[in-house]
Design a protein around this motif. Structure first.
Motif, PDB file in Angstrom:
ATOM      1  N   UNK A  62      67.286  30.771  40.601  1.00 50.88           N
ATOM      2  CA  UNK A  62      67.033  30.472  41.921  1.00 50.88           C
ATOM      3  C   UNK A  62      65.617  31.021  42.392  1.00 50.88           C
ATOM      4  N   UNK A  63      64.779  30.090  42.942  1.00 51.40           N
ATOM      5  CA  UNK A  63      63.334  30.176  43.426  1.00 51.40           C
ATOM      6  C   UNK A  63      63.423  31.291  44.749  1.00 51.40           C
ATOM      7  N   UNK A  64      63.388  32.230  44.520  1.00 48.95           N
ATOM      8  CA  UNK A  64      63.352  33.267  45.497  1.00 48.95           C
ATOM      9  C   UNK A  64      62.562  34.612  44.952  1.00 48.95           C
ATOM     10  N   UNK A  65      61.982  35.344  46.231  1.00 45.57           N
ATOM     11  CA  UNK A  65      61.455  36.703  46.077  1.00 45.57           C
ATOM     12  C   UNK A  65      62.212  37.519  47.004  1.00 45.57           C
ATOM     13  N   UNK A  66      63.325  37.953  46.774  1.00 49.11           N
ATOM     14  CA  UNK A  66      64.043  38.910  47.647  1.00 49.11           C
ATOM     15  C   UNK A  66      63.180  40.200  48.030  1.00 49.11           C
ATOM     16  N   UNK A  67      63.450  40.512  49.442  1.00 51.88           N
ATOM     17  CA  UNK A  67      62.979  41.749  49.824  1.00 51.88           C
ATOM     18  C   UNK A  67      64.033  43.089  49.377  1.00 51.88           C
ATOM     19  N   UNK A  68      63.189  44.160  49.317  1.00 53.98           N
ATOM     20  CA  UNK A  68      63.934  45.368  48.808  1.00 53.98           C
ATOM     21  C   UNK A  68      65.195  45.465  49.786  1.00 53.98           C
ATOM     22  N   UNK A  69      66.345  46.050  49.090  1.00 50.65           N
ATOM     23  CA  UNK A  69      67.518  46.428  49.446  1.00 50.65           C
ATOM     24  C   UNK A  69      67.487  47.560  50.523  1.00 50.65           C
ATOM     25  N   UNK A  70      68.325  47.554  51.726  1.00 48.98           N
ATOM     26  CA  UNK A  70      68.381  48.636  52.628  1.00 48.98           C
ATOM     27  C   UNK A  70      69.488  49.311  52.138  1.00 48.98           C
ATOM     28  N   UNK A  72      72.974  50.683  51.279  1.00 46.50           N
ATOM     29  CA  UNK A  72      74.455  50.014  51.177  1.00 46.50           C
ATOM     30  C   UNK A  72      74.444  48.728  50.932  1.00 46.50           C
ATOM     31  N   UNK A  73      73.097  48.082  50.679  1.00 50.00           N
ATOM     32  CA  UNK A  73      73.215  46.566  50.395  1.00 50.00           C
ATOM     33  C   UNK A  73      72.913  46.556  49.034  1.00 50.00           C
ATOM     34  N   UNK A  74      73.082  45.369  48.437  1.00 55.88           N
ATOM     35  CA  UNK A  74      72.729  45.032  47.026  1.00 55.88           C
ATOM     36  C   UNK A  74      71.237  44.332  46.952  1.00 55.88           C
ATOM     37  N   UNK A 132      71.239  36.136  55.899  1.00 53.48           N
ATOM     38  CA  UNK A 132      72.643  35.661  55.594  1.00 53.48           C
ATOM     39  C   UNK A 132      73.056  35.389  54.424  1.00 53.48           C
ATOM     40  N   UNK A 133      71.996  34.921  53.548  1.00 50.20           N
ATOM     41  CA  UNK A 133      72.181  34.617  52.234  1.00 50.20           C
ATOM     42  C   UNK A 133      72.632  35.681  51.333  1.00 50.20           C
ATOM     43  N   UNK A 134      71.931  36.661  51.747  1.00 49.99           N
ATOM     44  CA  UNK A 134      72.013  37.983  51.005  1.00 49.99           C
ATOM     45  C   UNK A 134      73.507  38.464  50.995  1.00 49.99           C
ATOM     46  N   UNK A 135      74.215  38.113  51.895  1.00 41.27           N
ATOM     47  CA  UNK A 135      75.489  38.528  52.127  1.00 41.27           C
ATOM     48  C   UNK A 135      76.450  38.158  51.114  1.00 41.27           C
ATOM     49  N   UNK A 136      76.075  37.058  50.193  1.00 44.63           N
ATOM     50  CA  UNK A 136      76.610  36.314  49.059  1.00 44.63           C
ATOM     51  C   UNK A 136      76.144  36.895  47.896  1.00 44.63           C
ATOM     52  N   UNK A 137      75.147  37.809  47.824  1.00 44.14           N
ATOM     53  CA  UNK A 137      74.716  38.442  46.525  1.00 44.14           C
ATOM     54  C   UNK A 137      75.319  39.833  46.577  1.00 44.14           C
ATOM     55  N   UNK A 138      76.177  39.997  45.230  1.00 42.49           N
ATOM     56  CA  UNK A 138      76.705  41.148  45.161  1.00 42.49           C
ATOM     57  C   UNK A 138      76.142  42.516  44.369  1.00 42.49           C
TER      58      UNK A 138
END
Length: 186
Positions: A62-70, A72-74, A132-138
Protein backbone atom coordinates in the motif's frame (compact mmCIF):
# COMPACT_ATOMS: atom_id res chain seq x y z
CA UNK A 1 -19.99 -4.33 -15.69
CA UNK A 2 -18.17 -4.13 -12.39
CA UNK A 3 -18.74 -6.45 -9.48
CA UNK A 4 -18.12 -6.13 -5.76
CA UNK A 5 -16.19 -8.95 -4.18
CA UNK A 6 -14.44 -9.66 -0.93
CA UNK A 7 -10.89 -11.02 -1.17
CA UNK A 8 -8.37 -12.03 1.47
CA UNK A 9 -5.05 -10.37 0.67
CA UNK A 10 -3.21 -13.70 0.79
CA UNK A 11 -5.49 -14.98 -1.99
CA UNK A 12 -5.03 -12.16 -4.51
CA UNK A 13 -2.75 -14.24 -6.77
CA UNK A 14 -5.42 -16.96 -6.83
CA UNK A 15 -8.12 -14.45 -7.87
CA UNK A 16 -6.02 -12.16 -10.11
CA UNK A 17 -7.22 -13.81 -13.33
CA UNK A 18 -10.86 -13.11 -12.49
CA UNK A 19 -10.39 -9.45 -11.52
CA UNK A 20 -11.17 -6.89 -14.21
CA UNK A 21 -10.75 -3.13 -14.32
CA UNK A 22 -13.59 -1.37 -12.56
CA UNK A 23 -14.24 -4.24 -10.15
CA UNK A 24 -14.93 -3.00 -6.64
CA UNK A 25 -13.05 -5.09 -4.09
CA UNK A 26 -13.07 -5.22 -0.30
CA UNK A 27 -9.66 -6.41 0.92
CA UNK A 28 -9.11 -8.16 4.23
CA UNK A 29 -5.70 -9.24 5.49
CA UNK A 30 -2.14 -8.01 5.85
CA UNK A 31 -0.53 -5.37 3.64
CA UNK A 32 2.73 -3.42 3.88
CA UNK A 33 3.11 0.32 3.55
CA UNK A 34 5.99 1.41 1.38
CA UNK A 35 6.75 4.65 -0.40
CA UNK A 36 9.67 6.28 -2.22
CA UNK A 37 12.35 6.13 0.49
CA UNK A 38 11.43 2.62 1.61
CA UNK A 39 11.32 1.37 -1.98
CA UNK A 40 14.80 2.77 -2.55
CA UNK A 41 16.13 0.96 0.54
CA UNK A 42 14.42 -2.31 -0.35
CA UNK A 43 15.84 -2.10 -3.86
CA UNK A 44 19.34 -1.56 -2.41
CA UNK A 45 18.83 -4.54 -0.08
CA UNK A 46 17.92 -6.68 -3.09
CA UNK A 47 21.08 -5.50 -4.89
CA UNK A 48 23.15 -6.58 -1.86
CA UNK A 49 21.32 -9.89 -1.40
CA UNK A 50 20.11 -8.86 2.07
CA UNK A 51 17.02 -10.19 3.82
CA UNK A 52 14.02 -7.93 3.19
CA UNK A 53 11.72 -6.62 5.95
CA UNK A 54 8.92 -8.72 4.44
CA UNK A 55 8.64 -11.43 1.82
CA UNK A 56 7.72 -10.01 -1.60
CA UNK A 57 6.21 -13.29 -2.82
CA UNK A 58 2.44 -12.90 -2.52
CA UNK A 59 2.69 -9.54 -0.72
CA UNK A 60 0.46 -6.51 -1.15
CA UNK A 61 2.05 -3.05 -0.93
CA UNK A 62 0.00 0.00 0.00
CA UNK A 63 1.64 3.22 -1.14
CA UNK A 64 0.85 5.23 1.97
CA UNK A 65 2.55 7.21 4.72
CA UNK A 66 0.06 7.14 7.57
CA UNK A 67 -0.11 9.79 10.27
CA UNK A 68 0.35 8.79 13.92
CA UNK A 69 -2.61 7.19 15.66
CA UNK A 70 -4.69 9.13 18.16
CA UNK A 71 -5.55 7.39 21.44
CA UNK A 72 -7.88 4.48 20.83
CA UNK A 73 -7.01 4.21 17.12
CA UNK A 74 -4.88 1.63 15.32
CA UNK A 75 -3.58 4.28 12.90
CA UNK A 76 -4.03 7.91 11.91
CA UNK A 77 -5.12 9.11 8.50
CA UNK A 78 -3.95 6.61 5.88
CA UNK A 79 -4.79 7.57 2.32
CA UNK A 80 -2.93 6.46 -0.81
CA UNK A 81 -0.03 8.37 -2.33
CA UNK A 82 0.73 8.80 -6.02
CA UNK A 83 1.85 5.43 -7.35
CA UNK A 84 3.87 6.69 -10.30
CA UNK A 85 6.74 7.62 -7.98
CA UNK A 86 7.30 3.90 -7.35
CA UNK A 87 7.18 2.91 -11.05
CA UNK A 88 10.96 2.55 -11.34
CA UNK A 89 10.89 -0.15 -8.62
CA UNK A 90 7.56 -1.88 -9.28
CA UNK A 91 8.56 -4.15 -12.21
CA UNK A 92 11.41 -5.68 -10.19
CA UNK A 93 9.19 -6.21 -7.16
CA UNK A 94 6.46 -7.75 -9.33
CA UNK A 95 9.01 -10.08 -10.97
CA UNK A 96 9.95 -11.20 -7.44
CA UNK A 97 6.36 -12.19 -6.67
CA UNK A 98 4.55 -9.06 -5.48
CA UNK A 99 0.83 -9.85 -5.82
CA UNK A 100 -0.68 -6.38 -5.75
CA UNK A 101 -0.13 -2.69 -5.23
CA UNK A 102 -2.57 -0.11 -3.85
CA UNK A 103 -2.22 3.59 -4.54
CA UNK A 104 -3.67 6.34 -6.67
CA UNK A 105 -3.05 7.44 -10.23
CA UNK A 106 -1.96 5.66 -13.36
CA UNK A 107 1.10 3.47 -13.91
CA UNK A 108 3.64 3.56 -16.73
CA UNK A 109 3.80 1.03 -19.55
CA UNK A 110 6.64 -0.98 -17.96
CA UNK A 111 4.62 -1.47 -14.76
CA UNK A 112 1.50 -2.44 -16.71
CA UNK A 113 3.51 -5.03 -18.66
CA UNK A 114 4.96 -6.42 -15.40
CA UNK A 115 1.45 -6.71 -13.95
CA UNK A 116 0.39 -8.80 -16.95
CA UNK A 117 3.61 -10.86 -17.00
CA UNK A 118 3.27 -11.72 -13.31
CA UNK A 119 -0.52 -12.12 -13.12
CA UNK A 120 -0.71 -9.34 -10.53
CA UNK A 121 -3.13 -6.45 -9.98
CA UNK A 122 -3.03 -2.73 -9.27
CA UNK A 123 -5.77 -1.32 -7.09
CA UNK A 124 -6.66 2.31 -6.48
CA UNK A 125 -7.94 3.57 -3.16
CA UNK A 126 -9.84 6.84 -2.84
CA UNK A 127 -7.47 9.77 -2.48
CA UNK A 128 -8.33 12.48 0.02
CA UNK A 129 -10.24 10.11 2.28
CA UNK A 130 -7.39 8.92 4.53
CA UNK A 131 -9.33 9.42 7.76
CA UNK A 132 -12.20 7.33 6.40
CA UNK A 133 -9.82 4.66 5.04
CA UNK A 134 -8.18 4.33 8.46
CA UNK A 135 -11.44 2.97 9.86
CA UNK A 136 -10.79 -0.21 7.83
CA UNK A 137 -7.29 -0.65 9.30
CA UNK A 138 -7.41 -2.70 12.48
CA UNK A 139 -3.70 -2.90 13.36
CA UNK A 140 -0.44 -1.16 12.50
CA UNK A 141 3.09 -2.27 13.35
CA UNK A 142 6.34 -0.60 12.23
CA UNK A 143 8.54 -3.41 10.88
CA UNK A 144 11.40 -1.55 9.16
CA UNK A 145 13.10 1.79 8.61
CA UNK A 146 11.67 3.49 11.70
CA UNK A 147 13.95 6.46 11.00
CA UNK A 148 11.77 7.30 7.98
CA UNK A 149 8.88 8.32 10.24
CA UNK A 150 5.57 8.20 8.37
CA UNK A 151 7.40 6.52 5.46
CA UNK A 152 8.63 3.60 7.58
CA UNK A 153 7.48 0.17 6.47
CA UNK A 154 4.41 -0.86 8.42
CA UNK A 155 2.44 -4.07 8.53
CA UNK A 156 -1.25 -3.22 8.47
CA UNK A 157 -4.28 -5.41 8.89
CA UNK A 158 -7.17 -4.42 6.60
CA UNK A 159 -10.79 -5.33 7.18
CA UNK A 160 -13.02 -4.73 4.14
CA UNK A 161 -10.73 -2.00 2.79
CA UNK A 162 -12.41 -0.62 -0.39
CA UNK A 163 -10.38 -0.50 -3.61
CA UNK A 164 -11.03 -0.54 -7.36
CA UNK A 165 -9.11 -2.63 -9.91
CA UNK A 166 -7.26 -0.14 -12.14
CA UNK A 167 -4.83 -2.48 -13.93
CA UNK A 168 -5.67 -6.15 -14.36
CA UNK A 169 -3.51 -9.06 -15.43
CA UNK A 170 -5.11 -9.11 -18.88
CA UNK A 171 -3.70 -5.66 -19.66
CA UNK A 172 -6.82 -3.71 -18.76
CA UNK A 173 -6.06 -0.10 -17.80
CA UNK A 174 -8.94 1.88 -16.34
CA UNK A 175 -7.18 5.17 -17.04
CA UNK A 176 -6.67 4.82 -20.79
CA UNK A 177 -9.83 2.79 -21.36
CA UNK A 178 -11.89 5.15 -19.23
CA UNK A 179 -10.64 8.21 -21.11
CA UNK A 180 -11.30 6.47 -24.43
CA UNK A 181 -14.81 5.51 -23.37
CA UNK A 182 -15.52 9.04 -22.15
CA UNK A 183 -14.19 10.67 -25.31
CA UNK A 184 -16.20 8.37 -27.59
CA UNK A 185 -19.39 9.22 -25.69
CA UNK A 186 -19.38 12.81 -26.98
Amino acid sequence: MSTEIKIATEEIKKHAGTLKIGDKVLLTGYVYTSRDAAHKRINEMLDKGEKLPYELEGAVIYYAGPTPAKPGQAIGSCGPTTSGRMDKFAPRFLDLGLAAMIGKGERNQEVREAIVRNKAVYFCAVGGAGALASKCIKSCEVIAFEDLGCESVKRLYFEDFPVVVCNDCDGGDIFSQGRSKYCSAE
